[in-house]
Design a protein around this motif. Structure first.
Motif, short mmCIF file in Angstrom:
data_model
loop_
_atom_site.label_atom_id
_atom_site.label_comp_id
_atom_site.label_asym_id
_atom_site.label_seq_id
_atom_site.Cartn_x
_atom_site.Cartn_y
_atom_site.Cartn_z
N ASP A 92 3.42 7.89 10.75
CA ASP A 92 2.38 7.83 9.72
C ASP A 92 1.58 6.53 9.89
O ASP A 92 0.40 6.48 9.59
CB ASP A 92 3.01 7.80 8.31
N ILE A 93 2.30 5.51 10.29
CA ILE A 93 1.67 4.19 10.47
C ILE A 93 2.08 3.69 11.85
O ILE A 93 3.25 3.85 12.26
CB ILE A 93 2.18 3.18 9.41
N ILE A 94 1.14 3.09 12.59
CA ILE A 94 1.48 2.56 13.92
C ILE A 94 1.14 1.07 13.94
O ILE A 94 0.04 0.67 13.56
CB ILE A 94 0.70 3.30 15.02
N ILE A 95 2.11 0.28 14.40
CA ILE A 95 1.85 -1.15 14.55
C ILE A 95 1.88 -1.46 16.05
O ILE A 95 2.85 -1.12 16.75
CB ILE A 95 2.92 -2.02 13.83
N LYS B 138 0.82 -1.23 0.00
CA LYS B 138 0.00 0.00 0.00
C LYS B 138 0.84 1.27 0.00
O LYS B 138 0.40 2.32 -0.40
CB LYS B 138 -0.88 0.02 1.28
N HIS B 139 2.05 1.18 0.57
CA HIS B 139 2.85 2.40 0.78
C HIS B 139 4.28 2.22 0.30
O HIS B 139 4.79 1.10 0.29
CB HIS B 139 2.94 2.72 2.29
N ASP B 140 4.92 3.33 0.00
CA ASP B 140 6.36 3.32 -0.19
C ASP B 140 6.95 3.49 1.21
O ASP B 140 6.98 4.60 1.75
CB ASP B 140 6.76 4.48 -1.12
N LEU B 141 7.39 2.40 1.81
CA LEU B 141 7.79 2.44 3.22
C LEU B 141 9.02 3.33 3.45
O LEU B 141 9.23 3.83 4.55
CB LEU B 141 8.05 1.03 3.76
N SER B 142 9.80 3.54 2.39
CA SER B 142 11.00 4.38 2.56
C SER B 142 10.62 5.84 2.81
O SER B 142 11.46 6.64 3.19
CB SER B 142 11.93 4.25 1.36
N ARG B 143 9.35 6.18 2.59
CA ARG B 143 8.89 7.55 2.84
C ARG B 143 8.06 7.64 4.12
O ARG B 143 7.43 8.66 4.38
CB ARG B 143 8.04 8.03 1.66
N LYS B 144 8.02 6.55 4.86
CA LYS B 144 7.13 6.53 6.02
C LYS B 144 7.89 6.46 7.35
O LYS B 144 8.95 5.83 7.44
CB LYS B 144 6.19 5.31 5.96
N PHE C 49 14.93 -2.34 7.16
CA PHE C 49 15.49 -2.92 5.92
C PHE C 49 14.69 -2.45 4.70
O PHE C 49 15.24 -2.27 3.62
CB PHE C 49 15.48 -4.45 6.03
N ALA C 50 13.38 -2.24 4.91
CA ALA C 50 12.52 -1.76 3.82
C ALA C 50 12.64 -0.24 3.66
O ALA C 50 11.95 0.35 2.83
CB ALA C 50 11.08 -2.16 4.08
N GLY C 51 13.47 0.39 4.46
CA GLY C 51 13.75 1.82 4.31
C GLY C 51 12.94 2.73 5.20
O GLY C 51 13.09 3.96 5.13
N ALA C 52 12.07 2.16 6.02
CA ALA C 52 11.22 3.02 6.86
C ALA C 52 12.02 3.61 8.02
O ALA C 52 13.01 3.03 8.48
CB ALA C 52 10.06 2.19 7.41
N LYS C 53 11.55 4.78 8.48
CA LYS C 53 12.08 5.31 9.74
C LYS C 53 11.23 4.68 10.84
O LYS C 53 9.99 4.72 10.77
CB LYS C 53 11.94 6.84 9.74
#
Ligand SMILES: NC(=O)c1ccc[n+]([C@@H]2O[C@H](COP(=O)([O-])OP(=O)(O)OC[C@H]3O[C@@H](n4cnc5c(N)ncnc54)[C@H](O)[C@@H]3O)[C@@H](O)[C@H]2O)c1
Length: 400
Positions: free
Chosen positions: A363-366, A299-305, A335-339
């Motif tokens: 932006d996203i919370i797990i 759904k998202h470009d994780l490197s921008r999240k 590893f997927a580029g997320a902060k």
């Protein structure tokens, strides 16, 4: 050397050892806590539990006030203590094989101070056959110290209560070892169940393995149903409504921690790597963080999240991070580029942020672990929240 103790718990500052030592002291026994972890020993001797344990601190302080507890980091102090309970860690290696060397190294250090009048109660979780192995090991070193195996089956964090309310399985390599361990545990447990050492070893491993397989079953179904575009938890409510046969099916979530996978792998190694159900359970449970990240990356470009993980302990209301899958989740996300931001109610780490800051910045919370405190967290309407546990009341934010 003159001895004043009834029991010594070796590994007694650990998660299993400390609650047991405290309960034994509460029953009036004079208990020596022996552990190589100096800081945990120092904390216990000052009346502070080194980690969260329901009811632990009150009972610890009482035992200290009654002078029932002693502390040492030196194994030579076990000399002449009649009962020695071993609660040290029994890890598996990178090939999922049990590591015996920690036990044998510990026993080697005990040998000079052991006599045939003492009884060792092995309480660490061990592979089938380990008690017999240890008996042979002691004999080869010219020690006929009695040997019992009495597994710990409590849930971490509630050990103080469960030690006193759950039946205790006891076993020994001689009738005298069975008698002595039985008379000790009859003072704390409501019921004692006698078994052979091999039965007792299997019993403990089966308890954890069965739970691990149950979690894998629901986690596999979760991944299948969610991939099909449905909400698994909503489906579970519908399945269970008025249908008691399905009540035992738990919700999805990370099945982690220092015991469940390790103990399943002990049976896997015992079965000469043919314990398929255990192997598959591990693949499913350990694969859950990857599933969550894969789904997000579609759904998202994780490197921008910026992604926040709320809850880093391996289970709810615990400060224990051992083998927590939240850490694996963080690694895959990075590893997927997320902060990645991490937060926990109980785990102290200077790199973590508060849950308020995490909610503000992510932006996203797990939700990594369902600590009760997360029930009342206010999630901003635009934030995507991944809540396998269904702990947060997300519906209330949908209209906002
Ligand atoms: N944590 C649980 O809920 C739980 C439940 C049931 C069984 N078990 C089993 O109990 C055992 C211990 O687990 P834990 O979670 O308490 O581990 P832990 O790491 O919390 O405790 C082990 C303790 O042993 C000490 N130790 C290690 N080597 C020693 C030595 N040579 N001499 C003295 N002390 C030594 C360590 O410093 C540590 O404090 C394992 O076999 C585990 O599988 C754990």
């Amino acid at each position: 050397m003159k001895n004043i103790y009834d029991v010594c718990v070796i590994g007694g500052a650990g998660h299993v050892g400390a609650p047991l030592a405290i309960v034994l002291a509460d029953r009036g026994m004079r208990v020596l806590i022996c552990d190589i972890n100096e800081s945990a020993i120092s904390s216990l001797s000052q009346g502070q539990m080194p980690y969260l344990e329901e009811g632990g601190e009150i009972m610890l302080k009482k035992a200290l006030a009654e002078k029932k507890l002693g502390f040492t980091t030196r194994l030579q102090d076990i000399e002449n203590v009649p009962v020695l309970i071993l609660t040290i860690g029994t890890p598996i290696d990178e090939f999922h094989n049990p590591v015996f060397s920690m036990l044998t190294r510990c026993v080697d250090s005990m040998i000079p101070f052991l006599s045939d009048d003492q009884t060792i109660i092995l309480r660490s979780t061990v592979a089938p056959g380990a008690t017999e192995f240890l008996e042979r090991y002691l004999k080869a070193k010219n020690r006929n110290t009695r040997l019992a195996f009495c597994p710990e089956r409590v849930v971490q964090g509630r050990a103080i209560t469960e030690i006193q309310t759950l039946p205790q399985i006891i076993s020994g390599t001689t009738p005298e070892a069975v008698r002595i361990s039985g008379s000790l545990f009859r003072q704390i447990a409501p019921e004692v169940v006698e078994a052979t050492p091999r039965e007792a070893e299997f019993a403990k491993l089966i308890c954890n393995t069965y739970r691990y397989i149950q979690f894998a079953a629901t986690n596999q179904l979760y991944m299948m149903v969610e991939s099909a575009g449905l909400n698994y938890n909503e489906l579970l409510h519908k399945i269970k409504k008025g249908y008691p046969r399905m009540e035992s099916l738990s919700g999805p979530g990370f099945a982690a921690g220092p015991c469940l996978m390790k103990d399943t792998m002990q049976l896997f190694a015992f079965e000469k790597q043919n314990f398929i159900l255990g192997q598959v359970a591990m693949t499913i449970n350990e694969g859950l963080p990857n599933f969550l990240v894969n789904r997000l990356s579609k759904k998202h470009d994780l490197s921008r999240k910026t992604i926040g993980i709320l809850g880093m302990a391996f289970k709810a209301e615990s400060d224990d991070i051992r083998d927590s899958l939240s850490y694996k989740l963080g690694k895959i996300l990075r590893f997927a580029g997320a902060k990645v931001l991490c937060s926990d109610e109980y785990v102290k780490n200077p790199d973590f942020v508060s849950k308020e800051d995490l909610v503000k910045q992510a932006d996203i919370i797990i939700i990594g672990v369902p600590h009760k405190a997360y029930e009342s967290v206010h999630f901003p309407a635009g934030t995507e929240v991944v809540d396998m546990w269904e702990i947060a009341d997300l519906k209330k934010y949908e209209q906002q």
